[in-house]
Scaffold this motif. Structure first.
Motif, PDB file in Angstrom:
ATOM      1  N   THR A  25       0.821  -1.203   0.000  1.00 40.73           N
ATOM      2  CA  THR A  25       0.000   0.000   0.000  1.00 40.73           C
ATOM      3  C   THR A  25       0.860   1.261   0.000  1.00 40.73           C
ATOM      4  N   VAL A  26       1.891   1.269   0.853  1.00 42.59           N
ATOM      5  CA  VAL A  26       2.794   2.432   0.898  1.00 42.59           C
ATOM      6  C   VAL A  26       3.486   2.615  -0.449  1.00 42.59           C
ATOM      7  N   PHE A  27       3.988   1.515  -1.010  1.00 40.83           N
ATOM      8  CA  PHE A  27       4.647   1.584  -2.320  1.00 40.83           C
ATOM      9  C   PHE A  27       3.705   2.128  -3.386  1.00 40.83           C
ATOM     10  N   LEU A  28       2.472   1.611  -3.399  1.00 44.06           N
ATOM     11  CA  LEU A  28       1.512   2.016  -4.432  1.00 44.06           C
ATOM     12  C   LEU A  28       1.172   3.500  -4.318  1.00 44.06           C
ATOM     13  N   ILE A  29       0.983   3.982  -3.103  1.00 42.68           N
ATOM     14  CA  ILE A  29       0.653   5.401  -2.901  1.00 42.68           C
ATOM     15  C   ILE A  29       1.790   6.286  -3.383  1.00 42.68           C
ATOM     16  N   LEU A  30       3.018   5.956  -2.967  1.00 44.90           N
ATOM     17  CA  LEU A  30       4.166   6.775  -3.364  1.00 44.90           C
ATOM     18  C   LEU A  30       4.382   6.731  -4.877  1.00 44.90           C
ATOM     19  N   TRP A  31       4.226   5.551  -5.465  1.00 44.01           N
ATOM     20  CA  TRP A  31       4.375   5.389  -6.912  1.00 44.01           C
ATOM     21  C   TRP A  31       3.338   6.222  -7.646  1.00 44.01           C
ATOM     22  N   ASP A  32       2.094   6.140  -7.195  1.00 47.36           N
ATOM     23  CA  ASP A  32       1.033   6.876  -7.876  1.00 47.36           C
ATOM     24  C   ASP A  32       1.244   8.379  -7.765  1.00 47.36           C
ATOM     25  N   ILE A  33       1.655   8.842  -6.604  1.00 47.92           N
ATOM     26  CA  ILE A  33       1.911  10.285  -6.438  1.00 47.92           C
ATOM     27  C   ILE A  33       3.033  10.731  -7.365  1.00 47.92           C
ATOM     28  N   SER A  34       4.064   9.899  -7.516  1.00 48.72           N
ATOM     29  CA  SER A  34       5.152  10.263  -8.430  1.00 48.72           C
ATOM     30  C   SER A  34       4.655  10.369  -9.866  1.00 48.72           C
ATOM     31  N   LEU A  35       3.712   9.510 -10.252  1.00 45.86           N
ATOM     32  CA  LEU A  35       3.151   9.570 -11.604  1.00 45.86           C
ATOM     33  C   LEU A  35       2.284  10.815 -11.786  1.00 45.86           C
ATOM     34  N   VAL A  36       1.588  11.208 -10.721  1.00 49.29           N
ATOM     35  CA  VAL A  36       0.815  12.462 -10.758  1.00 49.29           C
ATOM     36  C   VAL A  36       1.752  13.632 -11.032  1.00 49.29           C
ATOM     37  N   LEU A  37       2.888  13.654 -10.357  1.00 50.34           N
ATOM     38  CA  LEU A  37       3.854  14.744 -10.543  1.00 50.34           C
ATOM     39  C   LEU A  37       4.434  14.740 -11.953  1.00 50.34           C
ATOM     40  N   ILE A  38       4.730  13.554 -12.464  1.00 49.17           N
ATOM     41  CA  ILE A  38       5.251  13.465 -13.836  1.00 49.17           C
ATOM     42  C   ILE A  38       4.212  13.989 -14.825  1.00 49.17           C
ATOM     43  N   PRO A 113       0.318   2.747 -14.771  1.00 49.39           N
ATOM     44  CA  PRO A 113       0.713   1.409 -14.281  1.00 49.39           C
ATOM     45  C   PRO A 113       0.261   1.168 -12.846  1.00 49.39           C
ATOM     46  N   SER A 114       0.213   2.220 -12.033  1.00 47.90           N
ATOM     47  CA  SER A 114      -0.226   2.053 -10.644  1.00 47.90           C
ATOM     48  C   SER A 114      -1.712   1.715 -10.574  1.00 47.90           C
ATOM     49  N   LEU A 115      -2.540   2.375 -11.382  1.00 46.93           N
ATOM     50  CA  LEU A 115      -3.979   2.094 -11.380  1.00 46.93           C
ATOM     51  C   LEU A 115      -4.263   0.700 -11.935  1.00 46.93           C
ATOM     52  N   ALA A 116      -3.582   0.330 -13.008  1.00 46.37           N
ATOM     53  CA  ALA A 116      -3.785  -0.996 -13.594  1.00 46.37           C
ATOM     54  C   ALA A 116      -3.397  -2.090 -12.605  1.00 46.37           C
ATOM     55  N   LEU A 117      -2.278  -1.902 -11.909  1.00 50.33           N
ATOM     56  CA  LEU A 117      -1.863  -2.883 -10.905  1.00 50.33           C
ATOM     57  C   LEU A 117      -2.874  -2.943  -9.766  1.00 50.33           C
ATOM     58  N   PHE A 118      -3.299  -1.785  -9.278  1.00 53.00           N
ATOM     59  CA  PHE A 118      -4.244  -1.736  -8.156  1.00 53.00           C
ATOM     60  C   PHE A 118      -5.526  -2.504  -8.477  1.00 53.00           C
ATOM     61  N   MET A 119      -6.093  -2.298  -9.645  1.00 55.74           N
ATOM     62  CA  MET A 119      -7.367  -2.913  -9.987  1.00 55.74           C
ATOM     63  C   MET A 119      -7.232  -4.422 -10.197  1.00 55.74           C
ATOM     64  N   THR A 120      -6.204  -4.838 -10.926  1.00 57.17           N
ATOM     65  CA  THR A 120      -6.079  -6.273 -11.207  1.00 57.17           C
ATOM     66  C   THR A 120      -5.612  -7.050  -9.982  1.00 57.17           C
ATOM     67  N   ARG A 121      -4.772  -6.453  -9.160  1.00 57.69           N
ATOM     68  CA  ARG A 121      -4.365  -7.149  -7.931  1.00 57.69           C
ATOM     69  C   ARG A 121      -5.554  -7.267  -6.979  1.00 57.69           C
ATOM     70  N   ALA A 122      -6.401  -6.241  -6.940  1.00 55.50           N
ATOM     71  CA  ALA A 122      -7.599  -6.311  -6.103  1.00 55.50           C
ATOM     72  C   ALA A 122      -8.496  -7.467  -6.551  1.00 55.50           C
ATOM     73  N   LEU A 123      -8.628  -7.647  -7.872  1.00 56.41           N
ATOM     74  CA  LEU A 123      -9.428  -8.756  -8.382  1.00 56.41           C
ATOM     75  C   LEU A 123      -8.804 -10.094  -8.004  1.00 56.41           C
ATOM     76  N   SER A 124      -7.481 -10.203  -8.093  1.00 55.27           N
ATOM     77  CA  SER A 124      -6.825 -11.460  -7.732  1.00 55.27           C
ATOM     78  C   SER A 124      -7.037 -11.779  -6.259  1.00 55.27           C
ATOM     79  N   GLN A 125      -7.061 -10.754  -5.411  1.00 57.42           N
ATOM     80  CA  GLN A 125      -7.292 -10.988  -3.981  1.00 57.42           C
ATOM     81  C   GLN A 125      -8.736 -11.408  -3.718  1.00 57.42           C
TER      82      GLN A 125
END
Length: 323
Positions: A25-38, A113-125
């Motif tokens: 969760t921490v990784f995903l949040i930080l990754w997504d914020i970095s993509l927002v900045l980019i 990539p962060s949103l795609a990972l979040f959604m598909t990993r949620a489905l796998s869980q």
């Protein structure tokens, strides 16, 4: 002794799972914020260049559309179904890896990539399978209160219609008729499309939706406020008509996030949404309306979804039922 060992093993596994989930969760949040900045400091992709070269849909040229055949697997998710109908993922909708869906969703709908990972990993869980090595059939995604939920924009509640693989034309028309936004700046690619062939499983859906929209000016866009108005009405309808209606806070957010996705990916453009929601087809010449370099982020999705959700009057008009 065996009971003690099993209990300890479950305890250790639970602790390990919690640690991994926290780190993820921490990784995903930080990754997504970095993509927002980019996205904030880079130029948008050029019109006509949103889909990467060499991938399905590049230049608006999508693979051949073939509706599902008998025995094919489909779900309540129009995006998954559309990718299968175009052969972007397996056409039969079976034995599809979570990682493949994540990669294909990125290039098809310009998800980050962060949103795609979040959604598909949620489905796998939800399905209790490994994101890295697991596979699923599209119909597996329809476990109730997984990603499938009551008060869908395009499907009757599963209590009323257990088969969630096909949309309902009247519901699609009711959504699109809420559009009050101005005509799109980039003209829609599928204005007033013809009905699908008579033998298509989507023929009845499209015919029903077309009838409901017969006197409606389709050259409009659905705004986030329009999605909110329809979502409010839809929950009231389901609460009234479905004796087993149930939707918790998590699925309310998923409900609003669905609206946000349609707003970001399709710009709310009614003719394009008509084709996508009635035939689960990507219009020829279409490309995602969101042109950010890193795609649609989790932050961007929620910036649209949360005001939709917290602006619903149905949530404050209904009884509290405290006792």
């Amino acid at each position: 002794m065996g009971l003690i060992i099993t209990t300890l093993r479950r305890f250790v596994r639970g602790i390990a799972s919690s640690i991994v989930q926290f780190g993820y969760t921490v990784f995903l949040i930080l990754w997504d914020i970095s993509l927002v900045l980019i996205n904030a400091i880079t130029c948008n992709r050029k019109v006509g260049k949103v889909t990467p070269k060499g991938h399905p849909g590049a230049g608006g040229v999508w693979p051949e559309y073939i509706p599902p055949q008998p025995g094919d697997s489909r779900s309540s998710c129009p995006a998954l179904n559309a990718m299968a109908n175009h052969g972007i993922i397996a056409r039969d909708g079976r034995n599809i890896s979570f990682r493949e869906v994540s990669a294909k969703a990125r290039t098809t709908f310009n998800f980050s990539p962060s949103l795609a990972l979040f959604m598909t990993r949620a489905l796998s869980q939800i399905l209790d399978r490994s994101y890295l090595t697991g596979t699923f059939d599209l119909s597996d995604a329809d476990v109730h209160d997984g990603i499938e939920h009551d008060a869908s924009f395009t499907r009757p509640d599963s209590h009323l219609q257990p088969d969630q693989s096909m949309p309902e034309g009247q519901l699609v028309a009711s959504l699109l008729k809420c559009a009050t936004g101005r005509p799109p700046r980039i003209h829609a690619t599928s204005f007033d499309p013809p009905l699908p062939p008579d033998d298509s499983p989507y023929y009845g859906v499209a015919a029903q939706a077309a009838k409901g929209l017969a006197d409606f000016d389709k050259n409009r866009t659905l705004t986030p406020r329009d999605f909110g108005r329809r979502l409010d009405a839809r929950r009231r309808e389901c609460r009234r008509d479905n004796g087993q209606y149930s939707i918790d806070f998590k699925h309310k957010l998923i409900n609003s996030a669905n609206a946000s996705q349609l707003s970001h990916v399709f710009g709310g453009v009614v003719p394009d949404l008509y084709t996508f929601l009635t035939e689960e087809r990507l219009p020829e010449g279409w490309e995602p309306r969101d042109r950010h370099q890193m795609g649609i982020t989790i932050v961007a999705l929620n910036v649209t979804a949360l005001p939709i959700e917290f602006g619903l009057k149905e949530e404050v008009d209904k009884p509290l039922n405290l006792v």
